[in-house]
Every structure is written in C-alpha cells, then in structure tokens.
Motif scaffolding. Structure first.
Motif, PDB file in Angstrom:
ATOM      1  N   ARG A   1       0.820   4.468  -2.731  1.00  0.00           N
ATOM      2  CA  ARG A   1       0.466   5.595  -2.221  1.00  0.00           C
ATOM      3  C   ARG A   1       1.510   6.605  -2.896  1.00  0.00           C
ATOM      4  O   ARG A   1       1.293   7.665  -3.376  1.00  0.00           O
ATOM      5  CB  ARG A   1       0.322   5.773  -0.915  1.00  0.00           C
ATOM      6  CG  ARG A   1      -0.281   7.253  -0.188  1.00  0.00           C
ATOM      7  CD  ARG A   1      -0.297   7.337   1.251  1.00  0.00           C
ATOM      8  NE  ARG A   1      -1.482   6.122   1.678  1.00  0.00           N
ATOM      9  CZ  ARG A   1      -2.862   6.866   1.622  1.00  0.00           C
ATOM     10  NH1 ARG A   1      -3.104   7.970   1.017  1.00  0.00           N
ATOM     11  NH2 ARG A   1      -3.769   6.197   1.987  1.00  0.00           N
ATOM     12  N   LYS A   2       2.741   6.141  -2.915  1.00  0.00           N
ATOM     13  CA  LYS A   2       3.842   6.972  -3.334  1.00  0.00           C
ATOM     14  C   LYS A   2       3.712   7.190  -4.900  1.00  0.00           C
ATOM     15  O   LYS A   2       3.810   8.243  -5.286  1.00  0.00           O
ATOM     16  CB  LYS A   2       5.182   6.267  -3.276  1.00  0.00           C
ATOM     17  CG  LYS A   2       5.691   6.531  -1.686  1.00  0.00           C
ATOM     18  CD  LYS A   2       6.958   5.628  -1.636  1.00  0.00           C
ATOM     19  CE  LYS A   2       7.636   5.661  -0.164  1.00  0.00           C
ATOM     20  NZ  LYS A   2       8.519   4.781   0.171  1.00  0.00           N
TER      21      LYS A   2
ATOM     22  N   TYR B   1      -5.465   7.717  -4.817  1.00  0.00           N
ATOM     23  CA  TYR B   1      -4.890   6.442  -4.258  1.00  0.00           C
ATOM     24  C   TYR B   1      -5.958   5.370  -4.366  1.00  0.00           C
ATOM     25  O   TYR B   1      -5.359   4.133  -4.938  1.00  0.00           O
ATOM     26  CB  TYR B   1      -4.501   6.831  -2.887  1.00  0.00           C
ATOM     27  CG  TYR B   1      -4.115   5.612  -1.810  1.00  0.00           C
ATOM     28  CD1 TYR B   1      -3.091   4.749  -2.267  1.00  0.00           C
ATOM     29  CD2 TYR B   1      -4.971   4.985  -0.883  1.00  0.00           C
ATOM     30  CE1 TYR B   1      -2.851   3.726  -1.365  1.00  0.00           C
ATOM     31  CE2 TYR B   1      -4.896   4.250  -0.076  1.00  0.00           C
ATOM     32  CZ  TYR B   1      -3.681   3.461  -0.236  1.00  0.00           C
ATOM     33  OH  TYR B   1      -3.321   2.147   0.304  1.00  0.00           O
ATOM     34  N   LYS B   2      -7.069   5.579  -4.121  1.00  0.00           N
ATOM     35  CA  LYS B   2      -8.206   4.552  -4.399  1.00  0.00           C
ATOM     36  C   LYS B   2      -8.386   3.957  -5.748  1.00  0.00           C
ATOM     37  O   LYS B   2      -8.378   2.969  -6.050  1.00  0.00           O
ATOM     38  CB  LYS B   2      -9.387   4.802  -3.884  1.00  0.00           C
ATOM     39  CG  LYS B   2      -9.464   4.879  -2.230  1.00  0.00           C
ATOM     40  CD  LYS B   2     -10.921   5.220  -1.416  1.00  0.00           C
ATOM     41  CE  LYS B   2     -11.000   4.803  -0.147  1.00  0.00           C
ATOM     42  NZ  LYS B   2     -10.181   6.012   0.348  1.00  0.00           N
TER      43      LYS B   2
ATOM     44  N   GLN C   1       0.862  -1.245   0.021  1.00  0.00           N
ATOM     45  CA  GLN C   1       0.028  -0.131   0.183  1.00  0.00           C
ATOM     46  C   GLN C   1       0.812   1.262  -0.044  1.00  0.00           C
ATOM     47  O   GLN C   1       0.469   2.216  -0.404  1.00  0.00           O
ATOM     48  CB  GLN C   1      -0.928   0.011   1.314  1.00  0.00           C
ATOM     49  CG  GLN C   1      -2.017  -1.047   1.370  1.00  0.00           C
ATOM     50  CD  GLN C   1      -2.699  -1.117  -0.069  1.00  0.00           C
ATOM     51  OE1 GLN C   1      -3.671  -0.117  -0.176  1.00  0.00           O
ATOM     52  NE2 GLN C   1      -2.593  -2.063  -0.817  1.00  0.00           N
ATOM     53  N   SER C   2       1.896   1.091   0.744  1.00  0.00           N
ATOM     54  CA  SER C   2       2.969   2.458   0.770  1.00  0.00           C
ATOM     55  C   SER C   2       3.356   2.583  -0.721  1.00  0.00           C
ATOM     56  O   SER C   2       3.503   3.764  -0.996  1.00  0.00           O
ATOM     57  CB  SER C   2       4.261   2.020   1.889  1.00  0.00           C
ATOM     58  OG  SER C   2       4.700   1.147   1.700  1.00  0.00           O
TER      59      SER C   2
ATOM     60  N   SER D   1       0.723   7.107  -6.481  1.00  0.00           N
ATOM     61  CA  SER D   1      -0.375   8.011  -6.950  1.00  0.00           C
ATOM     62  C   SER D   1      -0.085   9.324  -6.585  1.00  0.00           C
ATOM     63  O   SER D   1      -0.491  10.329  -7.216  1.00  0.00           O
ATOM     64  CB  SER D   1      -1.576   7.442  -5.990  1.00  0.00           C
ATOM     65  OG  SER D   1      -1.512   7.562  -4.508  1.00  0.00           O
ATOM     66  N   ASP D   2       0.513   9.707  -5.317  1.00  0.00           N
ATOM     67  CA  ASP D   2       0.957  11.026  -4.689  1.00  0.00           C
ATOM     68  C   ASP D   2       1.852  11.468  -6.031  1.00  0.00           C
ATOM     69  O   ASP D   2       1.744  12.661  -6.291  1.00  0.00           O
ATOM     70  CB  ASP D   2       1.636  11.112  -3.721  1.00  0.00           C
ATOM     71  CG  ASP D   2       1.138  10.717  -2.416  1.00  0.00           C
ATOM     72  OD1 ASP D   2      -0.232  11.059  -2.364  1.00  0.00           O
ATOM     73  OD2 ASP D   2       1.520  10.769  -1.262  1.00  0.00           O
TER      74      ASP D   2
END
Length: 199
Positions: A56-57, A66-67, A52-53, A59-60
């Motif tokens: 997130r990186k 993120y979803k 997940q991390s 998508s950021d």
C-alpha cells in the motif's frame, strides 16, 4: 495468481515505475517510510510474501492502484493507453487539493489517504506523490489567492523551484535556494505546475 507470480509482478512494476517516473530507490524509501532493505529485498526477489502495508505504501507513493500493482503489467498497460490517449503519452494522476491552512497537518499523510478525503484535480505528466496547494495568501508577489500549485512532495533537486513553509512567519514562499535550515523551514516539495486562480 500464485504468490510468487504476484511478487514477480510487483517487482517488475516497482522497477518500471521508478524508471518511468524519474524516481530512485532512495526517493521511494524516504517518501514512503520504507527501509532501503525492504525495497532491495523485494527487487532482488528475496521476499515471496510482501506485507500488504508495504504494498500500500508503494502504490500510494506512485499514485497507482493498490490492487493492480501486483497483478497488472504497468509497462504494457501504459504503452497501450499512451497510444490511444488524447493527452499524448501520459495518463492523468489524481491530485488531492489541500487548502494552504490545512497543508502542514497533511504533509505526513499518504497521497492515497488524502485523495480519499479531499477534492481532486488531475495532472497530465510523468510524476507521482503530488498534492495541489490552494493558496489563501499571496506568495512572493507572483502567486495570488486562489492560485493552485501542483507540488511533488519531498526534497527536490537543489536547482528546482521549491515550495517552502516558514515556521517563524507561518507563510509559504517559493525559492531555488539549495541550502535551507530545516529547523526554520519545512520544504513542501518541488513546484511542477502553477494554475492561476484555479485554471
């Protein structure tokens, strides 16, 4: 949606986002802090369960949800949205506005984190990893206090206008100089838009 389907969606979205935003695997790695091996393994389908991390990186970096990055086909979505968008073929990217005096301490934070804590403006165009720098001092005689510079974080191509911080002077300046001593200067990123006095 099964894990394998989510990973396939993630893989195709990363490929599409890299291409459509004018990025490379290298720029994604260097700005998101992920290794080239991690990105390569995802794109080659060698990983079924992406952390997940990591998601997130990614998508950021692209400034996307993120979803959605594992569940939505961005290429199809953007084609639909561009055909009905009043602004042409791009969707606005949310850009956190950071005061000049706060800039250095924010440069290593992720855009998603900054967007949650700072006021936002919007940029219409193909770009990601953007910050808005609100000037508190004049730059080079061109930009005044209150101007907002939209900057793409990271090291731009050598001939682009770069926003740079001088450690010795404590001031920002704009240059096209391809060679900068990174012990003396900190490159904030490429200036992609100037808004005078916040307009």
């Amino acid at each position: 949606m099964h894990k394998k389907e989510r990973t396939e969606k993630l893989k195709s979205n990363i490929k599409y986002l890299i291409k459509s935003r004018g990025e490379t695997q290298l720029s994604l790695c260097s700005s998101s802090g992920l290794t080239r091996t991690t990105i390569y393994n995802i794109l080659e389908g060698r990983v079924v369960n992406v952390q997940q991390s990591t998601i997130r990186k990614i998508s950021d970096f692209f400034g996307v949800s993120y979803k959605e990055i594992e569940t939505v086909d961005f290429e199809a979505k953007e084609i639909v949205e561009s055909s009905i968008s009043l602004q042409g073929n791009t969707n606005p990217a949310a850009v956190p506005i950071i005061r000049e005096s706060m800039l250095l301490q924010c440069l290593d934070k992720r855009i998603g984190e900054l967007a949650a804590t700072y006021p936002l403006t919007y940029y219409f165009g193909m770009a990601c990893n953007l910050v808005g720098v609100l000037l508190e001092a004049e730059i080079n005689g061109f930009n005044e206090v209150g101007d907002l510079l939209i900057v793409k974080k990271g090291m731009p191509a050598s001939d682009k206008e770069k926003l740079v911080y001088g450690y010795g002077t404590g001031k920002l300046f704009i240059t096209r100089d391809p060679v900068l001593d990174l012990n003396v200067f900190r490159v904030v990123g490429e200036v992609i838009e100037e808004r005078f006095n916040g307009h």
